[in-house]
Scaffold this motif. Sequence first.
Motif, short mmCIF file in Angstrom:
data_model
loop_
_atom_site.label_atom_id
_atom_site.label_comp_id
_atom_site.label_asym_id
_atom_site.label_seq_id
_atom_site.Cartn_x
_atom_site.Cartn_y
_atom_site.Cartn_z
N GLU A 172 12.53 -11.35 -11.95
CA GLU A 172 13.60 -12.28 -12.35
C GLU A 172 14.50 -12.61 -11.16
O GLU A 172 14.95 -13.76 -11.01
N TYR A 173 14.73 -11.62 -10.31
CA TYR A 173 15.55 -11.84 -9.11
C TYR A 173 14.88 -12.84 -8.18
O TYR A 173 15.52 -13.76 -7.65
N ALA A 174 13.58 -12.70 -7.99
CA ALA A 174 12.84 -13.63 -7.14
C ALA A 174 12.91 -15.05 -7.69
O ALA A 174 13.11 -16.02 -6.94
N THR A 175 12.77 -15.19 -9.00
CA THR A 175 12.88 -16.51 -9.63
C THR A 175 14.27 -17.10 -9.44
O THR A 175 14.42 -18.29 -9.15
N TYR A 176 15.27 -16.25 -9.59
CA TYR A 176 16.68 -16.65 -9.40
C TYR A 176 16.88 -17.21 -7.98
O TYR A 176 17.48 -18.28 -7.80
N LEU A 177 16.36 -16.50 -6.98
CA LEU A 177 16.51 -16.96 -5.60
C LEU A 177 15.77 -18.26 -5.36
O LEU A 177 16.27 -19.16 -4.67
N HIS A 178 14.57 -18.36 -5.91
CA HIS A 178 13.80 -19.60 -5.76
C HIS A 178 14.55 -20.80 -6.31
O HIS A 178 14.61 -21.87 -5.68
N LYS A 179 15.15 -20.64 -7.48
CA LYS A 179 15.87 -21.75 -8.11
C LYS A 179 17.07 -22.18 -7.27
O LYS A 179 17.44 -23.36 -7.24
N LEU A 180 17.66 -21.24 -6.55
CA LEU A 180 18.81 -21.55 -5.70
C LEU A 180 18.38 -22.14 -4.35
O LEU A 180 19.22 -22.66 -3.61
N GLY A 181 17.10 -22.02 -4.03
CA GLY A 181 16.63 -22.49 -2.73
C GLY A 181 16.88 -21.50 -1.62
O GLY A 181 16.90 -21.86 -0.44
N ILE A 182 17.06 -20.22 -1.98
CA ILE A 182 17.27 -19.17 -0.98
C ILE A 182 15.91 -18.64 -0.53
O ILE A 182 15.09 -18.21 -1.35
N GLU A 183 15.68 -18.67 0.79
CA GLU A 183 14.37 -18.33 1.33
C GLU A 183 14.32 -16.94 1.96
O GLU A 183 13.26 -16.52 2.42
N TRP A 184 15.44 -16.26 1.99
CA TRP A 184 15.52 -14.93 2.61
C TRP A 184 15.91 -13.90 1.56
O TRP A 184 16.67 -14.19 0.65
N ILE A 185 15.38 -12.68 1.71
CA ILE A 185 15.68 -11.61 0.75
C ILE A 185 15.83 -10.30 1.51
O ILE A 185 15.11 -10.04 2.48
N GLU A 186 16.78 -9.49 1.08
CA GLU A 186 16.99 -8.18 1.69
C GLU A 186 16.40 -7.09 0.79
O GLU A 186 16.61 -7.09 -0.42
N VAL A 187 15.69 -6.16 1.42
CA VAL A 187 15.18 -4.97 0.75
C VAL A 187 15.89 -3.77 1.37
O VAL A 187 15.81 -3.56 2.58
N SER A 188 16.61 -3.02 0.55
CA SER A 188 17.42 -1.93 1.09
C SER A 188 17.35 -0.71 0.19
O SER A 188 16.77 -0.73 -0.90
N SER A 189 17.95 0.37 0.66
CA SER A 189 18.09 1.58 -0.15
C SER A 189 19.44 2.23 0.16
O SER A 189 19.53 3.44 0.34
N GLY A 190 20.46 1.40 0.25
CA GLY A 190 21.77 1.90 0.63
C GLY A 190 22.48 2.66 -0.47
O GLY A 190 23.25 3.58 -0.21
N THR A 191 22.23 2.27 -1.72
CA THR A 191 22.85 2.93 -2.87
C THR A 191 21.83 3.81 -3.59
O THR A 191 22.10 4.97 -3.90
N LEU A 192 20.66 3.25 -3.87
CA LEU A 192 19.57 4.00 -4.49
C LEU A 192 18.71 4.66 -3.42
O LEU A 192 18.57 4.13 -2.32
N ASP A 193 18.12 5.77 -3.76
CA ASP A 193 17.17 6.42 -2.85
C ASP A 193 15.77 5.91 -3.17
O ASP A 193 15.00 6.55 -3.88
N ILE A 194 15.45 4.71 -2.65
CA ILE A 194 14.14 4.12 -2.88
C ILE A 194 13.20 4.61 -1.76
O ILE A 194 13.46 4.33 -0.59
#
Length: 256
Positions: A90-112
Amino acid sequence: MEFLEIPERTSGKRTYGLTSVIDLGTPIEELRNILNDFSHIIDIAKIGIGTAYITPNFQNKVNLYKKHNIKVYCGGTFFEKCYYQNKIPEYATYLHKLGIEWIEVSSGTLDIPIEERLNLIHLLKKDFHVIAEVGSKDASKEMTISEWKEEIQLLLDAGCKYVITEGRDSGTSGIYEKNGKIKSCLISELLEDIDSQKIIFEAPTPKHQMYFINEIGPNVNLGNVKMNDVLVLEAQRCGLRCETFYLEDQICKLPL
């Protein structure tokens, strides 16, 4: 009229020497005025924490950044919230609709785990330019230097365009001690093995920015720059502040 000898800056569509600002709710009319004057020295805009989700007329803000050829993306906390709730598609779809082409992958809060982040990058890089972040927002969570190096290299090898070193907007975690002191030994070790042009160092204060400029040079990539500090940062990069005053002399003395 230009008459001073100052360090040479990258320009135009920069791939390094980047200034990445953090937008924590800048009103759009104020932003419009800032970009009219300073868009040529802003390369990336991070919509900080999860503010993108509740920003009124967010599409207008995205369009304004893109009009000025500034890359825009949402902060890692937003990504992690979506990951926590199993909403990455859903997040990816949200970004696509906004025309945002960049995405951050992090683990600053969660321990992913790094393996999970690498899997996500493999999927997301098909549709986005991926920026990854290394380090925790919890200052009590320490990583060894070897762990920093290994994660950064793994993320770059996985296809990330850049890797961000965590520092928060306060400069009190990740590459910083709780008191804001820079972990200089960590930075020195990272620079030995990793291309600094692929790292964006979070440097939220002029003091932090001056350290990286003097350590790496005027074309270091800096992130979490406050909107009101953009011109001051550019002055620092050009040796036009006391603490970077002799920068061009240092550059001239570097071995070829």
